[in-house]
Design an enzyme around this catalytic site. Sequence first.
Site, PDB file in Angstrom:
ATOM      1  CE1 TYR A 125      -2.689  -3.355   0.842  1.00  0.00           C
ATOM      2  CE2 TYR A 125      -4.357  -1.687   1.079  1.00  0.00           C
ATOM      3  CZ  TYR A 125      -4.002  -2.997   0.916  1.00  0.00           C
ATOM      4  OH  TYR A 125      -4.975  -3.966   0.821  1.00  0.00           O
ATOM      5  CE  LYS A 172       0.821 -17.849   1.130  1.00  0.00           C
ATOM      6  NZ  LYS A 172       0.048 -19.047   1.469  1.00  0.00           N
ATOM      7  CG  ASP A 205      -2.675 -19.698   3.287  1.00  0.00           C
ATOM      8  OD1 ASP A 205      -2.064 -19.454   4.333  1.00  0.00           O
ATOM      9  OD2 ASP A 205      -2.222 -20.458   2.401  1.00  0.00           O
ATOM     10  CG  ASP A 229      -7.696  -3.820   2.901  1.00  0.00           C
ATOM     11  OD1 ASP A 229      -8.765  -3.556   3.471  1.00  0.00           O
ATOM     12  OD2 ASP A 229      -7.372  -3.342   1.798  1.00  0.00           O
ATOM     13  CG  ASP A 233     -13.496  -5.465   4.535  1.00  0.00           C
ATOM     14  OD1 ASP A 233     -13.208  -4.633   5.421  1.00  0.00           O
ATOM     15  OD2 ASP A 233     -13.988  -5.150   3.436  1.00  0.00           O
TER      16      ASP A 233
END
Length: 473
Positions: A125, A172, A205, A229, A233
């Site tokens: 970002y 990750k 994941d 992010d 959500d």
Amino acid sequence: MQHTVTLIEGDGVGKEVTSAVRRIIDATKVSINWELCQAGAEVFKKRLGSGVPRETIESISRNKVALKGPLETPIGYGEKSANVTLRKVFETYGNIRPACILPGIITRFPNVDLVVVRENVEDLYTGIEHMQTPEVAQCLKIITRPGCEKIIRLAFNYARSQGRRSIHCATKANIMKFTEGLFKKVFEEVAIDYPDITPHHILVDNCAHQLVMDPSQFEMIVTTNMNGDILSDLCSGLVGGLGVAPSANLGKEVALFEAVHGSAPDIAGKDMVNPTALILSSLMMLRHIGEFEAAELIEKGLYKTLGDGIMTRDMVGPSKYVGTRAFTDAVIQNLGKTPSQWVDKKSIPFMQPYVPSTNSSAVQKMIGVDIFLSGASNPHSLGHALENIAKSVGLTLHMIANRGIQVYPSHFEAPSMVDYWACRFIKGNNQALQDSEIMDLLRNIQAPYIWTHIEKLWFLDGNPGFSKAQGED
Ligand code: NAP
């Protein structure tokens, strides 16, 4: 005590939700002087590209606390997001997103009470993107040690202040060993300072999978920007959706509180928007400024209202709902009334951001360079040409990779290749490479090859600071 808070109404439903929250807070008699400021669509229309006028920046800098409605981001005409402007100007690196089951709202899981702490300014970002060739786009993923330490310490301190006993760090790191790996490493180092909180590492994941299987196993999740992010959500969805998802953005100096949802133009001005998300955000704000009693009055009023089945359309569906104003009136009438399932919250301050003091250093040695180039049709002719060039300047071509797979010397054929080659040159015999040698190398790379960028290969305290290609020895 008198407080001054910058209030940005924002766009679309922003006026309705901020006015609801202002009415509720004012009804508690807590003394807040609201400094009304602009940002977002109206500002863009006045041709201010940042979407945030100087007066708004000055107001937030002065007051250190802001409550903000949603800001529309123009799509397709190149303006920056006003939200991102605010995030960058005040470096609000910590995004706190609680997800907690509220009374009366029907959800898939009965017991979700977790907080996602998302790093808010680094990672993909930072928005550093380049087209490397007409068919290859690149985005840089920037993760820094101080950035990791700030957000991870913030998460541990927050956990401690809220009486939470465990934190999951979601990364990750199995694939991105240097960027996501650094986040994991700093998490493990920082965790030692907090023996009362159990640290867990989880691959992001699997974290998403576990969250939708059994969210009750999580108390807190700390993670990098893009992971956060997406996960935050997902967590909003576990507790009833955007209408009930609050957030706080914390920087060294400034705290900015807002709902997660956007300007919802389809329901703007229709007395339909759910103000719960911003009410919950304002509870964090009140605790941040030390107004615990007012926060508890409002929290009880909100829980009682919801527990009595008074809800906006998004929470109950189209059959029996009230409008934004009636919902707000009900919360005000219920201020301080103890709801049936009330659990006392401790009057602990909402966390102040942590400012790290560490400076890390390492012995650096450049042992080679990756030169990225285009203009080649196959790795073998490119390899032969580059071997000769490397030899002419006293270096060795170690290998060529295509999208992360070694294709020269080739152990196996890559199924498909693009005209964008990472060519790794080394000095050899454990010798350090000089900048002048890289310049010589670049000068010798002639048409048809076009070099696009280089990456220096560092050893840091004797350890490689670069990844290997798939298949590289
Ligand atoms: P959105 O504004 O969050 O709305 C998506 C949909 O969710 C709405 O159409 C509405 O759907 C429902 N919804 C959202 N919040 C609600 C609430 N409080 N009460 C009831 N229903 C609610 O997302 P978007 O349409 O993608 O974005 C619109 C604009 O907002 C864009 O310009 C975007 O850039 C901006 N935005 C700003 C922020 C921010 O300022 N932090 C965040 C996100 C987006 P239904 O009525 O159909 O159910």
